[in-house]
Design an enzyme around this catalytic site. Structure first.
Site, PDB file in Angstrom:
ATOM      1  N   GLN A 289       0.864  -1.177   0.000  1.00 57.06           N
ATOM      2  CA  GLN A 289       0.000   0.000   0.000  1.00 57.06           C
ATOM      3  C   GLN A 289       0.900   1.226   0.000  1.00 57.06           C
ATOM      4  OE1 GLN A 289      -2.496   2.750  -0.141  1.00 57.06           O
ATOM      5  NE2 GLN A 289      -3.561   0.791   0.149  1.00 57.06           N
ATOM      6  N   TYR A 290       0.771   2.072  -1.025  1.00 58.48           N
ATOM      7  CA  TYR A 290       1.631   3.242  -1.102  1.00 58.48           C
ATOM      8  C   TYR A 290       1.277   4.289  -0.059  1.00 58.48           C
ATOM      9  CZ  TYR A 290       3.486   1.602  -5.589  1.00 58.48           C
ATOM     10  OH  TYR A 290       4.106   0.888  -6.573  1.00 58.48           O
ATOM     11  N   ASP A 291       0.002   4.576   0.073  1.00 58.99           N
ATOM     12  CA  ASP A 291      -0.420   5.572   1.059  1.00 58.99           C
ATOM     13  C   ASP A 291      -1.925   5.489   1.226  1.00 58.99           C
ATOM     14  OD1 ASP A 291      -1.205   8.176   2.295  1.00 58.99           O
ATOM     15  OD2 ASP A 291       0.937   8.572   2.097  1.00 58.99           O
TER      16      ASP A 291
END
Length: 493
Positions: A289-291
Site C-alpha cells: 500500500q503506497y499511502d
C-alpha cells in the site's frame, strides 16, 4: 480549489482559484514507490532462462546476485504483470514474511550524496535537491555503482507532471491541473537556480550537460519511488523494492522498515527489509500500500494511476481570513491559538464526514456584525468552543450560502458532466485519459456532495439552537421551546 475569504463587513466571498499542495515537503511527504510500466515483456516463467525478459532486467538481477542481495533462496522474482513489471512469489509466502532485503550501501539517499564527489557542494541544499542532482550525475557515469539500476528505471511515468499540453486539457477545471502546473513551475525554478549556482560553476563535477528534462526525470523518480517513513530516513530510494506495485487490497502501510543484519557475505550493514502484507501463492504478485491517505488526484500526480475506489475522490476547500477584515488580528489570534492560520486547507473526501474544524473555521471567517462581541478578549479562551456550534442564524446562513456559491462556481469550470464522464468510462481509454476522466468525475461528485450538505443545513436554519439561546438556557432564563422566561428579560432581549 474553492477559496473563501472573510470580508470587511463580516461577510465572505469566493476568490479566484489558487494552488495548494501542502508545501514542498513535496519529497518529505512522498510515500513508497510505484513502477509505471518501465519495461514491457511478453511472459516470464523462469527468470534464469526466459529470453523474453529485457536484457536490462536480467543484468540488473545479476548485479543484485553479485551484491548478495538476491539468491536462489529469494522468495520473489521480477515478472511481467498488468502494471508492467513487478515482483511475483516463486513459492508460497505467508503474511508478514520477509520477501526482500537491501543493504544500506545500495540505498540512494542524502548519506550517499554526502559520501560522493558532490557531497560538499550539495551540503547546503534541501535533501531532495541534492539527491536529484546525485541521480542525474550517477546516471551519466559509466562506472556508477547503480549503473545497472538506472538501466531499468523509466524515462517517465503517467504522472501528470509528464503530460503534454493536449493531455492536460482533459483536466480542465480540476484542482489537479492547478497543482500539476504549479509543481512543474516549482521544479523549473529550482532547476534554473541550481543551474546558475551549482551546475554551471562546477563543470568538472558535472561534465555532461544537464537539462530541465533531466531534472524533471529525477524529480519524478523521487516523487514516485522514495520511501519517507523509515526509521532515521526521510528520503531514500531502494533498488529492487521499487519493483513492487500498489494494491487497494492492502489496507496497512506497515510493511517496510529498517533493521540491522547481515548484508552480503563479509559485512554487516543496515538492511531495508520488506514484508508481504498479504499471504501469497507461488506466482502471485507481491503488493504493498503506497499511502492510505492520498486522494486519487495525489496518486495521479505522484505515481500516474488512480483507484476505482470512490473513497479516494476528494476536493480541497481553502478558507482565508482576509487582511482587510476589521477583525483580522483577533480572528488570526483565535485561529492560531487553535492550530490554524490565516489560511486553512480542508480535504473533503467522498462519502466521509466534513473535516474536523471546517465548520468552526468557517464561522470564524464569517463572524461579524452583532456576533463580533465573541471576538473580545473576554471570550478568547472559550470562543473556539462557542464556534463549534451555530453562532447565529445570520452567521450560519452566510457560510451555507458562500460554500454553495463556491461549489457552483467550481462545477461551472469543468468542460464535461458526470454523466458524460461515466459514458466515457464505458469505452476503451488510454491510461492518461482514464486518469483525467476519473479525477474530474471524482472532484465533481465531491463538490455536489458538499453542496448537498450545506443545502440541508440551510433547510435546518430555523430549527437550530444558536449562541444566545444556549447561553440563556445555561443561565436558566430560557425554556426548552426557546421562550425567554420573565417579561422584563424578554423586553430587554
Amino acid at each position: 480549489m474553492a477559496t473563501i475569504y472573510s470580508a470587511c463587513s463580516g461577510t465572505a466571498f469566493l476568490s479566484p482559484t489558487i494552488f495548494h499542495n501542502k508545501g514542498f515537503s513535496f519529497i518529505a511527504k512522498v510515500p513508497p514507490l510505484h513502477l509505471k510500466k518501465p519495461i514491457h515483456a511478453k511472459s516470464l516463467t523462469s527468470f534464469e532462462t526466459d529470453i523474453s525478459l529485457p536484457p536490462a532486467v536480467q543484468t540488473f538481477w545479476q548485479w543484485l546476485q553479485k551484491e548478495g542481495v538476491v539468491s536462489n533462496k529469494t522468495p520473489v522474482k521480477p515478472s511481467v504483470v498488468p502494471e508492467g513489471l513487478g515482483l511475483v512469489a516463486v513459492k508460497d509466502v505467508s503474511r508478514n514474511e520477509v520477501v526482500l532485503q537491501v543493504p544500506k550501501r545500495l540505498w540512494i539517499n542524502p548519506d550517499a550524496v554526502a559520501a560522493s564527489d558532490i557531497g560538499s557542494l550539495c551540503s547546503g541544499l534541501k535533501p531532495w535537491l541534492s539527491v536529484a542532482l546525485f541521480l542525474i550525475r550517477e546516471r551519466s557515469m559509466d562506472d556508477s555503482v547503480w549503473k545497472n539500476y538506472f538501466g531499468v528505471l523509466p524515462q517517465e511515468t503517467d504522472s501528470t507532471i509528464y503530460w503534454s499540453e493536449e493531455e492536460l486539457l482533459e483536466l480542465q477545471g480540476t484542482q489537479l491541473l492547478n497543482t500539476t502546473l504549479s509543481v512543474k513551475e516549482y521544479v523549473k525554478n529550482e532547476f534554473l537556480r541550481l543551474e546558475k549556482e551549482i551546475i554551471l560553476p562546477n563543470k568538472k563535477l558535472f561534465p555532461s550537460p544537464i537539462t530541465l528534462d533531466d531534472f524533471s526525470w529525477a524529480f519524478g523518480i523521487l516523487r514516485s519511488r522514495a520511501f519517507s517513513r523509515l526509521r532515521n530516513e526521510n528520503l531514500v530510494i531502494i533498488p529492487l523494492a521499487d519493483f513492487i506495485n500498489h494494491s487497494a487490497r492492502v489496507t496497512t502501510a506497515d510493511h517496510a522498515y529498517e533493521v540491522k543484519g547481515a548484508a552480503g557475505f563479509f559485512s554487516r550493514d543496515y538492511l531495508f527489509s520488506l514484508r508481504s502484507p498479504l499471504s501469497l501463492k507461488a506466482g502471485d504478485q507481491v503488493y504493498i500500500q503506497y499511502d492510505l491517505n492520498k486522494s486519487n488526484a495525489e496518486l495521479a500526480l505522484d505515481y500516474g494511476f488512480i483507484e476505482p475506489n470512490a473513497d479516494r475522490d476528494a476536493y480541497t476547500l481553502t478558507l482565508q481570513i482576509s487582511e482587510s477584515d476589521p477583525f483580522f488580528d483577533d480572528k488570526l489570534d483565535i485561529a492560531e491559538s487553535n492550530g490554524f492560520g490565516e489560511t486553512a486547507y480542508f480535504d473533503i473526501f467522498f462519502n466521509r464526514p466534513l473535516p474536523t474544524g471546517l465548520l468552526t473555521y468557517l464561522r470564524l471567517v464569517a463572524l461579524g456584525g452583532t456576533d463580533a462581541f465573541l471576538l473580545e478578549s473576554l471570550f478568547r479562551n472559550s470562543v473556539w468552543g462557542h464556534l463549534e456550534l451555530p453562532v447565529s442564524r445570520d452567521n450560519e446562513e452566510l457560510i451555507c450560502r458562500v460554500v454553495r456559491e463556491a461549489c457552483k462556481s467550481a462545477l461551472s469550470g469543468y468542460h464535461t458532466t458526470i454523466e458524460g464522464d461515466n459514458k466515457l468510462k464505458e469505452t476503451s481509454l488510454d491510461s492518461r485519459l482514464a486518469i483525467a476522466v476519473g479525477v474530474r468525475e471524482g472532484e465533481k461528485k465531491v463538490l455536489q456532495q458538499i453542496d448537498e450538505i450545506f443545502k440541508e443545513k440551510e433547510l435546518e436554519l430555523d430549527q437550530l439552537a444558536y449562541y444566545q439561546e444556549r447561553r440563556l438556557k445555561d443561565l436558566g432564563l430560557c425554556g426548552e421551546a426557546g421562550e425567554i422566561i420573565g417579561g422584563d428579560l424578554e423586553k430587554f432581549f
